[in-house]
Design an enzyme around this catalytic site. Structure first.
Site, PDB file in Angstrom:
ATOM      1  N   PHE A   1      13.014  -2.879  -1.926  1.00 24.40           N
ATOM      2  CA  PHE A   1      14.074  -2.413  -2.823  1.00 24.40           C
ATOM      3  C   PHE A   1      15.278  -1.902  -2.037  1.00 24.40           C
ATOM      4  O   PHE A   1      16.420  -2.328  -2.259  1.00 24.40           O
ATOM      5  CB  PHE A   1      13.513  -1.328  -3.739  1.00 24.40           C
ATOM      6  CG  PHE A   1      14.509  -0.739  -4.695  1.00 24.40           C
ATOM      7  CD1 PHE A   1      15.316  -1.553  -5.470  1.00 24.40           C
ATOM      8  CD2 PHE A   1      14.628   0.637  -4.826  1.00 24.40           C
ATOM      9  CE1 PHE A   1      16.241  -1.016  -6.359  1.00 24.40           C
ATOM     10  CE2 PHE A   1      15.540   1.190  -5.717  1.00 24.40           C
ATOM     11  CZ  PHE A   1      16.346   0.364  -6.476  1.00 24.40           C
TER      12      PHE A   1
ATOM     13  N   ILE B   1       2.933  -5.328  10.185  1.00 23.02           N
ATOM     14  CA  ILE B   1       3.381  -4.362  11.181  1.00 23.02           C
ATOM     15  C   ILE B   1       2.226  -3.495  11.667  1.00 23.02           C
ATOM     16  O   ILE B   1       1.518  -2.868  10.868  1.00 23.02           O
ATOM     17  CB  ILE B   1       4.501  -3.494  10.599  1.00 23.02           C
ATOM     18  CG1 ILE B   1       5.694  -4.384  10.251  1.00 23.02           C
ATOM     19  CG2 ILE B   1       4.910  -2.405  11.576  1.00 23.02           C
ATOM     20  CD1 ILE B   1       6.792  -3.662   9.503  1.00 23.02           C
TER      21      ILE B   1
ATOM     22  N   ALA C   1      10.878  -0.640   6.713  1.00 20.24           N
ATOM     23  CA  ALA C   1       9.549  -1.169   6.401  1.00 20.24           C
ATOM     24  C   ALA C   1       8.512  -0.056   6.496  1.00 20.24           C
ATOM     25  O   ALA C   1       8.577   0.799   7.386  1.00 20.24           O
ATOM     26  CB  ALA C   1       9.193  -2.296   7.365  1.00 20.24           C
TER      27      ALA C   1
ATOM     28  N   ARG D   1       4.226   1.197   4.895  1.00 20.44           N
ATOM     29  CA  ARG D   1       3.176   1.168   3.868  1.00 20.44           C
ATOM     30  C   ARG D   1       3.572   2.253   2.887  1.00 20.44           C
ATOM     31  O   ARG D   1       3.514   3.436   3.193  1.00 20.44           O
ATOM     32  CB  ARG D   1       1.798   1.451   4.448  1.00 20.44           C
ATOM     33  CG  ARG D   1       0.664   1.293   3.414  1.00 20.44           C
ATOM     34  CD  ARG D   1      -0.700   1.522   4.058  1.00 20.44           C
ATOM     35  NE  ARG D   1      -1.781   1.093   3.188  1.00 20.44           N
ATOM     36  CZ  ARG D   1      -2.412   1.871   2.298  1.00 20.44           C
ATOM     37  NH1 ARG D   1      -2.038   3.134   2.152  1.00 20.44           N
ATOM     38  NH2 ARG D   1      -3.383   1.410   1.543  1.00 20.44           N
TER      39      ARG D   1
ATOM     40  N   TYR E   1       0.484   9.772   2.844  1.00 18.31           N
ATOM     41  CA  TYR E   1       1.752   9.085   3.061  1.00 18.31           C
ATOM     42  C   TYR E   1       2.750  10.020   3.738  1.00 18.31           C
ATOM     43  O   TYR E   1       3.366   9.674   4.758  1.00 18.31           O
ATOM     44  CB  TYR E   1       2.308   8.590   1.732  1.00 18.31           C
ATOM     45  CG  TYR E   1       3.698   8.011   1.808  1.00 18.31           C
ATOM     46  CD1 TYR E   1       3.932   6.786   2.427  1.00 18.31           C
ATOM     47  CD2 TYR E   1       4.784   8.692   1.258  1.00 18.31           C
ATOM     48  CE1 TYR E   1       5.211   6.254   2.507  1.00 18.31           C
ATOM     49  CE2 TYR E   1       6.061   8.163   1.325  1.00 18.31           C
ATOM     50  CZ  TYR E   1       6.275   6.946   1.949  1.00 18.31           C
ATOM     51  OH  TYR E   1       7.539   6.427   2.028  1.00 18.31           O
TER      52      TYR E   1
ATOM     53  N   GLY F   1      12.939   2.582 -28.291  1.00 23.05           N
ATOM     54  CA  GLY F   1      13.006   3.674 -29.258  1.00 23.05           C
ATOM     55  C   GLY F   1      11.725   4.450 -29.403  1.00 23.05           C
ATOM     56  O   GLY F   1      11.470   5.080 -30.444  1.00 23.05           O
TER      57      GLY F   1
END
Length: 326
Positions: A20, A58, A78, A80, A149, A198
């Site tokens: 993204f 990677i 880049a 995970r 993370y 809606g």
């Protein structure tokens, strides 16, 4: 884009170019004639441009020699990425393979190849999970990552600083908050879909504060960091500069979609209790908790302010969503 810095013609490598952020960044940097942009994506990705260089998954074994030929600047996007429902038995180990070991391999090879500056796209999760009952996060406070993370991203940052300290390669670290914009998926896309249909939502009485950053503002900030002399060796947080409650975000997004939001003013404590019962405490934190960041350092050191407003960015995002939903 902000044009405060006028860099000379330089080759910029962008990893994660099919993602993204990476995809948008590549297209924006290509509009500047002073840059030669090399997009890099992993070989199992499918949404990449014809000029993209493909690398294997990677890891510490990845050979970056083809990518690093004549490279002067790197934006390493880049990773995970964070997932809501992690299934790996040893999640931290899996994150480390890409986010730590893979980043070290790239940075060591880049420094040896003479790369001048390495920009690392980290995460606000390095700072922590929320700013409930405290001041906004700042770039230079002590990190407090909680999940695998965030821990892996913090470890990668530490390794990059070490590499920079013993080589001539400069390192700049950027920790974005939630990024949105054209093509956004996950929770932000779901939110727009609910609003466009809606659907009545029980989020009309949430008084939290959350920082967001549009893809346009994030990429503008990355652009500034590519060569600004004061960005070397620094860590930055980046946002749109205005924080919204969940209720206000829903209302403003609905306005951008040209629909009426139907928000029930249920007490936030009720929503938190429901989330606990459903074992979705993480979702409760995102909906009801606060996560604010300060970008005063960006303004002070780099003279940078977000070039587009939240209202403008939400309109661009909403228009793209509506076009895709046709």
């Amino acid at each position: 884009m902000n044009q405060q810095i006028k860099p000379s013609h330089k080759r910029v490598v962008v990893t994660g170019s099919s993602g993204f952020v990476g995809k948008f960044l590549v297209e924006k940097l290509k509009t500047f004639k002073e840059f030669s942009v090399l997009p890099v994506a992993r070989s199992f990705k499918t949404n990449f441009n014809e000029d993209t260089v493909l690398v294997a998954d990677i890891s510490k074994l990845t050979d970056w020699s083809e990518v690093l030929k004549d490279a002067e600047l790197i934006v390493h996007a880049a990773a995970r990425v964070h997932v809501m429902d992690e299934t790996a038995v040893d999640a931290l180990s899996e994150y480390r393979k890409v986010n730590v070991e893979g980043t070290i391999a790239l940075a060591e090879q880049a420094a040896a190849a003479g790369v001048k500056r390495f920009i690392y796209i980290s995460s606000i999760k390095v700072n922590g999970e929320h700013t409930n009952n405290r001041e906004p996060f700042t770039a230079d406070e002590s990190p407090a990552p909680i999940d695998p993370y965030g821990i892996s991203k913090k470890e990668a940052e530490d390794c990059l600083r070490d590499i920079s300290s013993r080589t001539t390669m400069e390192v700049t670290i950027i920790r974005p908050v939630l990024v949105y914009g054209p093509g956004v998926r996950a929770n932000f896309q779901t939110m727009m879909r609910w609003l466009s249909k809606g659907i009545i939502l029980p989020f009309g009485n949430i008084r939290n504060k959350r920082s967001l950053v549009s893809i346009q503002n994030l990429c503008d900030f990355i652009y500034i960091c590519l060569e600004h002399p004061c960005a070397a060796g620094e860590t930055f947080l980046v946002s749109d500069g205005v924080d919204l409650s969940t209720s206000d975000l829903l209302k403003q997004t609905a306005e951008a979609l040209s629909v009426k939001s139907i928000l029930l003013p249920l007490p936030s404590q009720f929503l938190k209790l429901a989330a606990v019962i459903l074992r979705r405490g993480d979702l409760s934190q995102r909906l009801c908790g606060s996560l604010q960041v300060s970008i005063e350092k960006n303004k002070r050191l780099l003279g940078w302010s977000p070039p587009i407003t939240i209202k403008e960015a939400l309109k661009i995002t909403a228009d793209d969503f509506l076009e895709r939903e046709k």
